[in-house]
Design a protein around this motif. Structure first.
Motif, PDB file in Angstrom:
ATOM      1  N   TYR A  76       0.845  -1.177   0.000  1.00 37.45           N
ATOM      2  CA  TYR A  76       0.000   0.000   0.000  1.00 37.45           C
ATOM      3  C   TYR A  76       0.885   1.233   0.000  1.00 37.45           C
ATOM      4  O   TYR A  76       1.683   1.412   0.923  1.00 37.45           O
ATOM      5  CB  TYR A  76      -0.922   0.020   1.225  1.00 37.45           C
ATOM      6  CG  TYR A  76      -1.945  -1.081   1.201  1.00 37.45           C
ATOM      7  CD1 TYR A  76      -3.047  -1.003   0.364  1.00 37.45           C
ATOM      8  CD2 TYR A  76      -1.798  -2.208   2.000  1.00 37.45           C
ATOM      9  CE1 TYR A  76      -3.986  -2.010   0.322  1.00 37.45           C
ATOM     10  CE2 TYR A  76      -2.748  -3.226   1.964  1.00 37.45           C
ATOM     11  CZ  TYR A  76      -3.830  -3.120   1.128  1.00 37.45           C
ATOM     12  OH  TYR A  76      -4.751  -4.120   1.090  1.00 37.45           O
ATOM     13  N   VAL A 109     -11.558  -8.204   8.441  1.00 39.70           N
ATOM     14  CA  VAL A 109     -10.618  -7.134   8.742  1.00 39.70           C
ATOM     15  C   VAL A 109     -11.346  -5.798   8.794  1.00 39.70           C
ATOM     16  O   VAL A 109     -12.364  -5.608   8.134  1.00 39.70           O
ATOM     17  CB  VAL A 109      -9.463  -7.059   7.708  1.00 39.70           C
ATOM     18  CG1 VAL A 109      -8.622  -8.309   7.724  1.00 39.70           C
ATOM     19  CG2 VAL A 109      -9.999  -6.796   6.317  1.00 39.70           C
ATOM     20  N   ALA A 110     -10.810  -4.905   9.583  1.00 42.55           N
ATOM     21  CA  ALA A 110     -11.305  -3.534   9.644  1.00 42.55           C
ATOM     22  C   ALA A 110     -10.314  -2.678   8.871  1.00 42.55           C
ATOM     23  O   ALA A 110      -9.099  -2.840   9.004  1.00 42.55           O
ATOM     24  CB  ALA A 110     -11.406  -3.062  11.090  1.00 42.55           C
ATOM     25  N   TYR A 111     -10.830  -1.799   8.040  1.00 37.72           N
ATOM     26  CA  TYR A 111      -9.978  -0.914   7.261  1.00 37.72           C
ATOM     27  C   TYR A 111     -10.622   0.463   7.259  1.00 37.72           C
ATOM     28  O   TYR A 111     -11.762   0.628   6.849  1.00 37.72           O
ATOM     29  CB  TYR A 111      -9.830  -1.429   5.831  1.00 37.72           C
ATOM     30  CG  TYR A 111      -8.989  -0.533   4.965  1.00 37.72           C
ATOM     31  CD1 TYR A 111      -7.618  -0.462   5.155  1.00 37.72           C
ATOM     32  CD2 TYR A 111      -9.561   0.248   3.983  1.00 37.72           C
ATOM     33  CE1 TYR A 111      -6.830   0.368   4.375  1.00 37.72           C
ATOM     34  CE2 TYR A 111      -8.783   1.078   3.197  1.00 37.72           C
ATOM     35  CZ  TYR A 111      -7.424   1.130   3.390  1.00 37.72           C
ATOM     36  OH  TYR A 111      -6.658   1.959   2.622  1.00 37.72           O
ATOM     37  N   ASP A 112      -9.877   1.451   7.732  1.00 31.77           N
ATOM     38  CA  ASP A 112     -10.414   2.804   7.790  1.00 31.77           C
ATOM     39  C   ASP A 112      -9.500   3.792   7.080  1.00 31.77           C
ATOM     40  O   ASP A 112      -9.412   4.956   7.454  1.00 31.77           O
ATOM     41  CB  ASP A 112     -10.652   3.228   9.243  1.00 31.77           C
ATOM     42  CG  ASP A 112      -9.396   3.145  10.089  1.00 31.77           C
ATOM     43  OD1 ASP A 112      -8.302   2.897   9.541  1.00 31.77           O
ATOM     44  OD2 ASP A 112      -9.504   3.324  11.316  1.00 31.77           O
ATOM     45  N   SER A 115      -4.000   1.164   8.265  1.00 33.94           N
ATOM     46  CA  SER A 115      -3.658  -0.259   8.251  1.00 33.94           C
ATOM     47  C   SER A 115      -4.900  -1.117   8.478  1.00 33.94           C
ATOM     48  O   SER A 115      -5.808  -0.730   9.213  1.00 33.94           O
ATOM     49  CB  SER A 115      -2.645  -0.570   9.358  1.00 33.94           C
ATOM     50  OG  SER A 115      -1.451   0.121   9.125  1.00 33.94           O
ATOM     51  N   GLU A 116      -4.917  -2.278   7.828  1.00 32.22           N
ATOM     52  CA  GLU A 116      -5.986  -3.238   8.090  1.00 32.22           C
ATOM     53  C   GLU A 116      -5.734  -3.897   9.439  1.00 32.22           C
ATOM     54  O   GLU A 116      -4.595  -4.113   9.821  1.00 32.22           O
ATOM     55  CB  GLU A 116      -6.025  -4.303   7.001  1.00 32.22           C
ATOM     56  CG  GLU A 116      -6.455  -3.776   5.659  1.00 32.22           C
ATOM     57  CD  GLU A 116      -6.463  -4.841   4.584  1.00 32.22           C
ATOM     58  OE1 GLU A 116      -5.957  -5.955   4.837  1.00 32.22           O
ATOM     59  OE2 GLU A 116      -6.958  -4.551   3.492  1.00 32.22           O
ATOM     60  N   ARG A 117      -6.828  -4.198  10.148  1.00 32.81           N
ATOM     61  CA  ARG A 117      -6.724  -4.882  11.434  1.00 32.81           C
ATOM     62  C   ARG A 117      -7.573  -6.141  11.380  1.00 32.81           C
ATOM     63  O   ARG A 117      -8.757  -6.082  11.058  1.00 32.81           O
ATOM     64  CB  ARG A 117      -7.228  -3.965  12.551  1.00 32.81           C
ATOM     65  CG  ARG A 117      -6.371  -2.733  12.736  1.00 32.81           C
ATOM     66  CD  ARG A 117      -6.909  -1.805  13.815  1.00 32.81           C
ATOM     67  NE  ARG A 117      -8.340  -1.547  13.800  1.00 32.81           N
ATOM     68  CZ  ARG A 117      -8.962  -0.693  12.998  1.00 32.81           C
ATOM     69  NH1 ARG A 117      -8.286  -0.016  12.095  1.00 32.81           N
ATOM     70  NH2 ARG A 117     -10.254  -0.499  13.083  1.00 32.81           N
ATOM     71  N   ARG A 118      -6.958  -7.291  11.680  1.00 32.35           N
ATOM     72  CA  ARG A 118      -7.693  -8.560  11.675  1.00 32.35           C
ATOM     73  C   ARG A 118      -8.581  -8.617  12.906  1.00 32.35           C
ATOM     74  O   ARG A 118      -8.149  -8.459  14.025  1.00 32.35           O
ATOM     75  CB  ARG A 118      -6.719  -9.729  11.684  1.00 32.35           C
ATOM     76  CG  ARG A 118      -7.441 -11.053  11.579  1.00 32.35           C
ATOM     77  CD  ARG A 118      -6.557 -12.256  11.628  1.00 32.35           C
ATOM     78  NE  ARG A 118      -5.283 -12.017  10.975  1.00 32.35           N
ATOM     79  CZ  ARG A 118      -4.283 -12.859  10.973  1.00 32.35           C
ATOM     80  NH1 ARG A 118      -4.394 -14.010  11.585  1.00 32.35           N
ATOM     81  NH2 ARG A 118      -3.161 -12.587  10.380  1.00 32.35           N
TER      82      ARG A 118
END
Length: 127
Positions: A76, A109-112, A115-118
């Motif tokens: 990214y 995953v969370a993506y805002d 960084s993506e968070r599992r």
């Protein structure tokens, strides 16, 4: 729970790498995947399960499943802009074989925008 139930009912997903390319904004290197029948089924059935549960849509939901481009992001540019040029140079010399791979689990995953968070990992049905 919606994703857990969907995963339990969804068979493993067969993936085939097609090629390496720069994606969308011409700065995100990806492995582009072939849309296999199992991938198309997984995406369509996940969207249906999420909609039936009343979950809010995401940014990609406006793209019809038939037009979705399955891919694996390699880097990214927000996180490492210099690495993009290095990866792009490396990609020019790599031939991608049509070797299948099978996904046996899914990750939530969370993506805002960062960084993506599992958040969770669930096995696909039959896995």
């Amino acid at each position: 729970e919606v994703v857990r139930a969907w995963a339990a009912s969804c068979p493993p997903v067969v993936l085939h790498a097609e090629r390496l390319e720069m994606f969308a904004d011409a700065s995100t290197p990806v492995v582009r995947l072939h849309t296999t029948p199992s991938f198309a089924h997984a995406l369509t059935s996940l969207r249906t399960a999420a909609s039936d549960a009343g979950l809010p849509g995401g940014d990609g939901d406006e793209i019809p499943a038939a037009d979705w481009v399955p891919h694996l992001s390699l880097d990214y540019p927000i996180e490492s802009p210099r690495a993009v040029a290095e990866v792009e140079a490396w990609m020019r010399g790599v031939q991608v074989a049509m070797a299948p791979s099978t996904a046996l689990q899914v990750e939530v995953v969370a993506y805002d925008g960062g960084s993506e968070r599992r958040l969770a990992t669930f096995p696909l049905g039959g896995a």
